[in-house]
Design an enzyme around this catalytic site. Sequence first.
Site, PDB file in Angstrom:
ATOM      1  N   GLY A  46       1.974  24.270  -5.884  1.00 45.57           N
ATOM      2  CA  GLY A  46       3.265  24.294  -6.641  1.00 45.57           C
ATOM      3  C   GLY A  46       4.032  25.691  -6.632  1.00 45.57           C
ATOM      4  N   CYS A  93      -2.548  31.215 -10.361  1.00 42.80           N
ATOM      5  CA  CYS A  93      -1.124  31.317 -10.273  1.00 42.80           C
ATOM      6  C   CYS A  93      -0.940  32.165  -8.975  1.00 42.80           C
ATOM      7  CB  CYS A  93      -0.477  31.688 -11.499  1.00 42.80           C
ATOM      8  SG  CYS A  93       1.260  31.926 -11.238  1.00 42.80           S
ATOM      9  N   LEU A  94       0.240  31.843  -8.011  1.00 44.64           N
ATOM     10  CA  LEU A  94       0.569  32.960  -6.928  1.00 44.64           C
ATOM     11  C   LEU A  94       1.022  34.276  -7.480  1.00 44.64           C
ATOM     12  CD1 LEU A  94       2.291  30.185  -4.667  1.00 44.64           C
ATOM     13  CD2 LEU A  94      -0.336  31.337  -4.325  1.00 44.64           C
ATOM     14  N   HIS A 139       2.456  23.415 -15.350  1.00 44.65           N
ATOM     15  CA  HIS A 139       2.261  24.764 -14.843  1.00 44.65           C
ATOM     16  C   HIS A 139       3.700  25.313 -14.500  1.00 44.65           C
ATOM     17  CE1 HIS A 139      -0.084  28.424 -13.014  1.00 44.65           C
ATOM     18  NE2 HIS A 139       1.132  28.432 -12.321  1.00 44.65           N
ATOM     19  N   HIS A 143       6.716  28.051 -15.751  1.00 43.09           N
ATOM     20  CA  HIS A 143       7.350  29.092 -15.331  1.00 43.09           C
ATOM     21  C   HIS A 143       8.786  28.920 -15.499  1.00 43.09           C
ATOM     22  CE1 HIS A 143       4.688  31.194 -12.711  1.00 43.09           C
ATOM     23  NE2 HIS A 143       4.042  29.972 -12.283  1.00 43.09           N
TER      24      HIS A 143
HETATM   25 ZN    ZN Z   1       2.067  29.894 -11.318  1.00 45.51          ZN
END
Ligand code: ZN
Length: 175
Positions: A46, A93-94, A139, A143
């Site tokens: 995502g 998380c990226l 999630h 953001h």
């Molecule tokens: Zn994230």
Amino acid sequence: MDDFSIRIYGDPVLKKVSQPITDINGEVVDFSNFMASAMKNAHGIGLAAPQVGRNIRLVTIDREALEIGKGVQVLINPVVKYIEGESVMEEGCLSIPGLYWDVIRPKKVVIQALELTPKGNVREVEIEADELYARVILHEIDHLDGILFVDRLPPDERRIAVARWKRRMKSGRTS
Ligand code: ZN
């Protein structure tokens, strides 16, 4: 070549509340395609627009990785309508590369959103999701409100997790 770099924790763009999209024009369609590519490039399941530097309410979700369908789901202005239950799962998380931590979230969620099809058509959708799909949706919506998964941890745990991640980043390890 496109720059798919992902904004990292500490970048102010990640802490801002993103604006609703009022006009789904060609630029938005192009941007959603860019996000889908950036997500794939980073091997994410995502991605939210602030993670690539824009504070607009747009998220992409990899349906194939979640085994819920084909291609990338593009959701605009998603709103949580209902939550139920509780589940604990390790999350990453990226934008906080290399940090994985157990996060408590609702087990089930119902959202309303505008879904953008790959052809650029827009339709209103109500999505009922549970388990990992629900978690990814929540999630990514977080953001859009400037909330990162570490912000969902109890304060003491959050301090430990962030300190550990910062130490790691300093030493150049992200996995
Ligand atoms: Zn994230």
